[in-house]
Design an enzyme around this catalytic site. Structure first.
Site, short mmCIF file in Angstrom:
data_model
loop_
_atom_site.label_atom_id
_atom_site.label_comp_id
_atom_site.label_asym_id
_atom_site.label_seq_id
_atom_site.Cartn_x
_atom_site.Cartn_y
_atom_site.Cartn_z
N CYS A 1 0.84 -1.20 0.00
CA CYS A 1 0.00 0.00 0.00
C CYS A 1 0.88 1.26 0.00
CB CYS A 1 -0.96 -0.03 1.19
SG CYS A 1 -2.35 1.12 1.04
N HIS B 1 -3.44 -5.31 -0.13
CA HIS B 1 -2.95 -5.96 1.09
C HIS B 1 -3.22 -7.46 1.03
CE1 HIS B 1 -2.14 -2.57 3.98
NE2 HIS B 1 -2.82 -1.91 3.05
N GLU C 1 -2.04 -9.78 2.82
CA GLU C 1 -2.14 -10.36 4.17
C GLU C 1 -3.53 -10.21 4.78
OE1 GLU C 1 -1.77 -6.09 5.10
OE2 GLU C 1 -0.94 -7.41 3.57
#
Length: 423
Positions: free
Chosen positions: A131, A253, A255
């Site tokens: 990001c 993202h 994750e």
């Protein structure tokens, strides 16, 4: 802790984000990042976002990897000559109202993260930007950003290609499609899911109102949103996890791409960015350790080492004092010169020191050449004069004596004129 470097796990630096809690500032890093770093075998070292930390980054050595993630907008003055990017004051005010939590610039965080990004680029330390971290990487390499995607990009796109890059009403659940570029790391990580879908597309989460505008020249895109925004990029010349190379930025993202009320990932490939990043971090640490460990040399190598040390010692003595040239053998200088020209893996400190020594060797070599030339000229002059008669030598001596007197008189007159000009 053991002093043996081989027993220390690789260290990944992560800069914290500052927020306000109970009227006090606190620093935090999302646990998903930390969990993945730890699970693949590295140690996350959190760099606090505190004033003055950008001056203390050397204290965090050894640095084997850097992961930069979420945060506020980057100061536009770091990538644009002005802060407007063609946006009116009314538009800027509207952006600040819509994205109040992101548009408060944090110059200290900018300074820390840009310093770390540039350090990674200088030393080829593995770097992953998520990001904001991808935006920091692009800016560090000379790229630019959209100050607001909605105002600068979306309004120029046909309605069918417009993308919502942030949805405050469905913050974690919001997804949009991206097209993955073939034969890139992202393609390899999500290959099974892409083949399953029969399309080069995946759905990613999105929490940003800024993004890459002009991609820095060294990078290659890995994914695009339908509006053309670059959602991932990497440096193909600095990507080989097995050899400790990894320079990459992802706008989304991975994750946090998890199924509702579950820790299961949306795709099997989601954690692969972290897996490959840590693989590169481990390889990078091993390479550093190999350079740091003392080497045991066999007899032949030890003799070569002594010749090289002797070469540098002779060159330094010759350059500094001019002594030792009569007994000097050219081979004594050649050993050092050959070593400096060889392709040898060195640490930064070793490289800087050897560059200094190299200058000494080269200067010493030049000095020797000049001495040789003067000796040859002197020898030639003696040979010529040895064949001259006494009368010729007497006339030559008288000529140079007269020339010396004239030179002395002219010099004295010029100096007197200079003194009179200043008086």
């Amino acid at each position: 802790m053991s002093s043996n470097l081989s027993n220390i796990l690789p260290r990944v630096l992560i800069v914290s984000r500052r927020t306000l809690r109970k009227n006090k500032f606190v620093d935090f890093v999302g646990e998903y990042h930390l969990d993945l770093i730890v699970s693949y075998g590295a140690v996350p070292v959190i760099v606090p976002r505190v004033c003055g930390v950008h001056m203390l980054l050397n204290s965090f050595e050894p640095i084997h990897g850097v992961l930069l993630c979420e945060g506020e907008d980057i100061d536009p003055s770091l990538y644009e000559q002005d802060n407007t990017a063609g946006l009116s004051q009314e538009e800027m005010d509207e952006i600040r109202r819509l994205h109040a939590s992101d548009t408060s610039i944090d110059k200290e965080k900018d300074s820390i993260e840009l310093s770390l990004a540039k350090l990674c680029l200088e030393r080829n330390i593995p770097y992953m930007g998520i990001c904001r971290g991808s935006q920091v990487l692009n800016v560090a390499c000379g790229g630019t950003l959209y100050q607001d995607i909605g105002k600068e990009l979306s309004k120029k796109c046909p309605e069918s290609e417009r993308v919502m890059h942030i949805n405050y009403d469905d913050y974690d659940g919001h997804r949009h499609v991206v097209k993955v570029v073939e034969n890139t790391p992202l393609h390899h990580w999500f290959k099974d899911s892409l083949e399953e879908n029969g399309k080069m597309e995946i759905f990613v989460n999105s929490y940003h109102h800024q993004g890459v505008k002009r991609l820095a020249q060294r990078f290659v895109p890995m994914a695009f949103a339908p509006d053309g925004l670059i959602e991932g990029f990497y440096d193909p010349d600095a990507y080989n996890p097995e050899e400790g190379k990894f320079i990459m930025g992802l706008q989304f993202h991975p994750e946090r791409m998890r199924k509702p009320d579950s820790d299961d990932f949306d795709y099997q490939g989601c954690p692969f960015a972290y897996k490959e990043f840590v693989k590169a971090v481990i390889a990078y640490q091993k390479r550093l350790n190999r350079l740091a460990l003392p080497l045991k040399l066999n007899k032949e190598m030890e003799n070569k080492r002594k010749k090289i040390v002797r070469s540098f010692s002779v060159a330094k003595n010759l350059y500094a004092t001019g002594r030792g040239r009569n007994s000097l053998k050219e081979s004594e200088l050649e050993a050092g010169a050959e070593f400096l020209e060889s392709n040898t893996a060195l640490s930064v400190q070793q490289e800087n020191r050897l560059k200094q020594m190299g200058a000494t060797v080269r200067n010493a070599g030049s000095y020797v050449e000049k001495l040789k030339l003067n000796e040859e000229r002197e020898k030639m002059a003696r040979n010529v004069m040895g064949n001259m008669s006494v009368e010729q030598l007497s006339d030559l001596l008288s000529f140079y004596h007269t020339m010396g007197q004239i030179c002395s008189e002219v010099l004295e007159r010029k100096l007197n004129n200079l003194v009179n000009d200043f008086s």
